[in-house]
Structure formats: structure tokens, C-alpha cells
Design an enzyme around this catalytic site. Structure first.
Site, PDB file in Angstrom:
ATOM      1  N   ASN A   1       0.820  -1.206   0.000  1.00  0.00           N
ATOM      2  CA  ASN A   1       0.000   0.000   0.000  1.00  0.00           C
ATOM      3  C   ASN A   1       0.857   1.260   0.000  1.00  0.00           C
ATOM      4  O   ASN A   1       1.082   1.858  -1.043  1.00  0.00           O
ATOM      5  CB  ASN A   1      -0.947  -0.015   1.202  1.00  0.00           C
ATOM      6  CG  ASN A   1      -2.177   0.848   0.974  1.00  0.00           C
ATOM      7  OD1 ASN A   1      -2.111   1.878   0.321  1.00  0.00           O
ATOM      8  ND2 ASN A   1      -3.302   0.433   1.513  1.00  0.00           N
ATOM      9  N   ASP A   2       1.354   1.666   1.144  1.00  0.00           N
ATOM     10  CA  ASP A   2       2.089   2.928   1.228  1.00  0.00           C
ATOM     11  C   ASP A   2       3.315   2.954   0.323  1.00  0.00           C
ATOM     12  O   ASP A   2       3.666   4.003  -0.227  1.00  0.00           O
ATOM     13  CB  ASP A   2       2.533   3.177   2.678  1.00  0.00           C
ATOM     14  CG  ASP A   2       1.349   3.368   3.605  1.00  0.00           C
ATOM     15  OD1 ASP A   2       0.350   3.956   3.169  1.00  0.00           O
ATOM     16  OD2 ASP A   2       1.426   2.924   4.767  1.00  0.00           O
ATOM     17  N   VAL A   3       3.964   1.807   0.143  1.00  0.00           N
ATOM     18  CA  VAL A   3       5.224   1.780  -0.604  1.00  0.00           C
ATOM     19  C   VAL A   3       5.012   1.907  -2.107  1.00  0.00           C
ATOM     20  O   VAL A   3       5.986   1.963  -2.868  1.00  0.00           O
ATOM     21  CB  VAL A   3       6.015   0.494  -0.294  1.00  0.00           C
ATOM     22  CG1 VAL A   3       6.392   0.442   1.176  1.00  0.00           C
ATOM     23  CG2 VAL A   3       5.225  -0.748  -0.694  1.00  0.00           C
TER      24      VAL A   3
ATOM     25  N   SER B   1       0.165   3.820   7.312  1.00  0.00           N
ATOM     26  CA  SER B   1       0.351   5.227   7.659  1.00  0.00           C
ATOM     27  C   SER B   1      -0.963   5.977   7.758  1.00  0.00           C
ATOM     28  O   SER B   1      -1.005   7.118   8.190  1.00  0.00           O
ATOM     29  CB  SER B   1       1.239   5.910   6.614  1.00  0.00           C
ATOM     30  OG  SER B   1       0.566   5.975   5.371  1.00  0.00           O
TER      31      SER B   1
END
Length: 469
Positions: free
Chosen positions: A395-397, A436
Site C-alpha cells: 500500500n504505502d510503498v 500510515s
């Protein structure tokens, strides 16, 4: 023989230290990590045997009981912990290391109370450092464990006048430590310093958000090493000093690597309260909803056809794959695609999952060939020539907002640039934000298609569909 024994112990310590260093070096690569772990374990065995031969050891019975109990508990933990829970276990073990070092310092203080001789100022300072660093590591690691285990909220936890309270604790610690240097046998003050050290550990981690918890665990790992090294000075044990220094240095290096991968400084991690996991961050992450939030879905048959007839596919694993334990199914899918002539690679972000190397370990467990694993810097230039990027639980990466959205908390974090691939398929349970708490722009891109469901089930069905092509 009596003259040789101390020299033999020190020689054993030298061999153990050498094995630690070689093992630590080999842990830097998935291809040699298992061998490095074995070498380090042999080094630890030699160090333990050498320590048990020291003349200062007076109760082998108690030590034997401790070794048996510790070995049983450690074996059970290692056998039962899931890979997704490995960060929590690392955090917990860091806490145990800090507690052990603090107890050594407390024991040394109590030893001085039982003899006529008072500790020198140097000895008192060393004892106080052991209590301080060990106490902070112990309670801080317990809070980190509780946040990762979701026993505590992942969002930063704060209360009114928190900073003044922390400042008062720090002042009391400094004043009490200065007093102890000149009055080293004052038990109430010493116990007060023990309590303050443990409270500081709690206050240190509580305000840090869940998104930064892996960095905190790495930093606490370094603290546990420093605490062990201090315990080595207390006990005058060269092996403990060396081993602690190695753990402390490697923990700091790992923390710096993670901060670089997130494009953040250690100070911003410790004091920025990033990664709360709340809705406010998500709103900021999409610049107030300025982008078109149309979601394009795809079914299993269409996904299998897109993957099977592609020339190149890059698989991007994330925490969702770890939770679903889908690594074996992913390997089976990759094998099926390769039989059809598809070039398959894996893109590994340095902080994918909840700890560095998390994805590497999972894929190694599924016997994914090491040459197929590509670091972020190596794979990013290849995405523009990639037919399909298959995101599994990441997701965030992979969030493009990190490149351009200055209002996003993850702005500036290096990402895997999967949005530059010709097509992107995202396997995910739903549209929830990442660790996050930031909404992911990738999900709404024109070239992105969402395939909803549990990673393990979806990939297993994809394998069956690809076999029918």
C-alpha cells in the site's frame, strides 16, 4: 591448567566475536542469512560456555534452571510465532534484553550494599547507565509490542502537559544521578531512578504513530545492544561488551537505512507523531480529494489473461501477502507464468511489511529464486517497460502521492513506481488506507484495476485460471 583457563576463555571470546562479525555480515543477504544465523549461534554457544567457566560463577544450579526455562520458552515462541507477528516478537525480545541489562545493574548495586567497599564514581555511573538504558529499552519495547499487536492504538497517544511532564522526568533523572555519584548507597533515590527510567521508556514510545513503529523497534534493538555493552562493563566481561557493541551499531545502521527508505530523519520519527492511522492523514494524502476517485475492478479471468499474455510481470508483495500467508501461492503463480514464457520479477521495498527483510524472508520460505528479487533502486527504471505490475497487499510503498503531494505525511518517501507500468493489478481486501493512514492514489489511476479478496484465495484462483489458458 589453572593459568591456561583464563587465557582459553579469552581466546574463546575472540573466536565467538569473530563468528558474530562473520554471521552479521552474512545476515545482510537472503542467500547467506541462514548460514550467518548458524555461525552467530555457534559463536553465542562458545561465549556462554566461556562465561560459565569464569570463576565468578557461583551457582550453576540456578544458571542451569534459567537456561532450561529460557530454552523452552524460546523454542515455543520460535515455533508458534507467525511471520506476520515477527516484528512484535523482535520488539518483545528487545525488551527482554533491556530488562536483563537493567537487572544486572540493579544486582551490582545490591552487591555493593552487602560489602564494606563503596562503588567508585565510575562504577556508579556505569550502574546508572545500565539502569537508564535498560529500563527505557524494556518499557519502550513493551509499548512498541503492544502497538504492533494492536493491544494499544496505533495512533500517537498524548495527553495535556506531556512535554513538561517528560522534561520534569529528565531533570529528576539528571539530578538524582548526580546525587548518586556522591551518595552511591542511597537506596530510595536509586529505586526512584529505576522507576523514572521505566516511565521514560513508556513516554518515549507512546507519542509515536504506528507507521513509524518498525523504525522504533530497530532503534530499541540498538538500545538493547548498548545496554548489554554497559552490562559488560559492569561485569568486566569482554564478550558482553563486544556483542553489545555489535548489536548497538547494527541497530543504528538498520534504523538509518529504514529512515532513508522513508525519506525521514530519526528526529522526525521520534518527535513527528507520524503514522497515526487516523482519517485526518488520509484526507491530507489525496490533497483534499482533488483527484478522481473512480475505482476500476477486474475479475479473475481477465486478470489471468492479462498476466498470462504479458511479456513481463513484476510482483510487488506487501504486508497483505504476509497476513494471508500467500507466498507459496504467489510462487506457484510465478512458476505458471514462467512456463508460458513470461518474464517474472519481484520488487522489494526496503520497508515493505513491518520490518526490513520481511518480504525477503517470506519469499525465501516459498523458495523463490534470489535472482528474481530486485531492490527498489534496481527495479524502478524497469517499470516503464513492464506490461503488468501485480501488487499483492502492498500500500504505502506504492503510493504515487509520495512524489508530489506536499500535504501528504509520506511526501518524499521513495516508492516503487508501479504506476509507470503499462497496467497494474492490485489484490486487496478493500479500499482501506495503509499502515500510515494515507489514502492511496494508485487505486484510482486509469491503468490500475482492483481485484478484491484475500491474497491467498485470489492468487490460488489466479493459478487455476492461468493453467486453463
Amino acid at each position: 591448567m589453572s593459568d591456561f583457563l583464563p587465557s582459553g576463555i579469552q581466546l574463546g571470546y575472540l573466536v565467538a566475536a569473530s563468528l558474530f562479525i562473520v554471521g552479521l555480515k552474512q545476515l545482510g543477504s537472503p542467500a547467506t542469512a541462514r548460514q550467518g544465523n548458524v555461525l552467530a549461534a555457534i559463536g553465542m554457544f562458545i561465549a556462554i560456555v566461556g562465561t560459565l567457566l569464569e570463576k565468578q560463577v557461583v551457582s550453576y544450579e540456578l544458571i542451569t534452571v534459567g537456561i532450561i526455562i529460557g530454552s523452552i520458552v524460546g523454542t515455543i515462541m520460535a515455533k508458534t510465532v507467525a511471520m506476520t507477528d515477527m516484528p512484535q516478537m523482535v520488539g518483545l525480545l528487545n525488551g527482554f534484553g533491556g530488562a536483563a541489562s537493567a537487572l544486572v545493574a540493579v544486582g551490582e548495586f545490591w552487591r555493593y550494599l552487602s560489602i564494606p567497599e563503596s562503588p567508585t564514581p565510575d562504577a556508579t555511573i556505569t550502574i546508572l547507565l545500565g539502569v537508564l538504558i535498560g529500563g527505557i529499552t524494556f518499557t519502550g519495547s513493551l509499548v512498541a509490542f503492544a502497538k504492533l499487536q494492536e493491544l494499544l492504538p496505533g495512533a500517537p497517544i498524548s495527553f495535556p502537559l506531556q512535554q513538561p511532564f517528560n522534561a520534569l522526568l529528565a531533570i529528576a533523572l539528571l539530578a538524582g544521578s548526580g546525587y548518586m555519584v556522591f551518595h552511591p548507597e542511597d537506596v530510595p533515590v536509586f529505586l526512584g531512578l529505576v522507576a523514572i527510567s521505566n516511565i521514560l521508556g513508556i513516554m518515549f514510545v507512546l507519542p509515536i504513530g504506528g507507521g513509524d513503529m518498525p523504525v522504533v523497534v530497530s532503534l530499541l534493538n540498538s538500545y538493547s545492544g548498548i545496554a548489554a555493552s554497559v552490562a559488560g562493563f559492569i561485569l568486566m566481561n569482554n564478550m558482553l561488551i563486544i556483542a553489545g557493541a555489535l548489536v548497538g551499531a547494527s541497530g543504528i545502521i538498520l534504523t538509518q537505512i529504514m529512515c532513508k527508505a522513508m525519506n525521514r530523519s530519526i528526529s522526525s520519527v521520534l518527535f513527528g507523531a507520524f503514522g497515526g492511522g487516523g482519517g485526518g492523514a488520509a484526507a491530507a494524502g489525496v490533497a483534499g480529494g482533488a483527484i478522481d476517485k473512480t475505482v476500476r475492478s477486474i475479475n479473475l479471468e481477465e486478470s489471468a489473461m492479462m498476466l498470462g499474455y504479458a511479456r513481463s510481470v513484476v510482483i510487488i508483495p506487501g504486508y497483505g501477502m504476509a497476513v494471508a500467508q500467500a507466498q507459496h501461492a504467489v510462487r506457484e503463480l510465478a512458476d505458471g507464468l514462467e512456463k508460458m514464457g513470461v518474464d517474472v520479477k519481484y520488487a522489494i521495498h526496503p520497508v515493505a511489511g513491518r520490518m526490513p527483510g520481511h518480504m525477503n524472508v517470506l519469499l525465501a520460505e516459498a523458495n523463490v529464486p534470489y535472482p528474481q528479487l530486485y531492490d527498489m533502486d534496481d527495479i524502478n527504471p524497469q517499470f516503464e517497460e513492464t506490461d503488468v505490475a501485480l501488487v499483492i497487499g502492498a500500500n504505502d510503498v506504492v503510493n504515487p502521492a509520495a512524489r508530489h503531494d506536499t500535504a501528504s505525511p509520506i511526501y518524499g518517501m521513495p516508492i516503487l513506481e508501479v504506476d509507470k507500468a503499462k497496467h497494474t493489478i492490485v489484490i486487496k481486501r478493500g479500499m482501506s488506507a495503509g499502515f500510515s493512514g494515507v489514502d492511496n492514489e494508485l487505486f484510482y489511476k486509469d491503468k490500475t484495476m482492483m481485484l478484491f479478496g484475500s491474497a491467498k484465495d485470489v492468487v490460488a484462483k489466479l493459478v487455476a485460471e492461468v493453467k486453463q489458458l
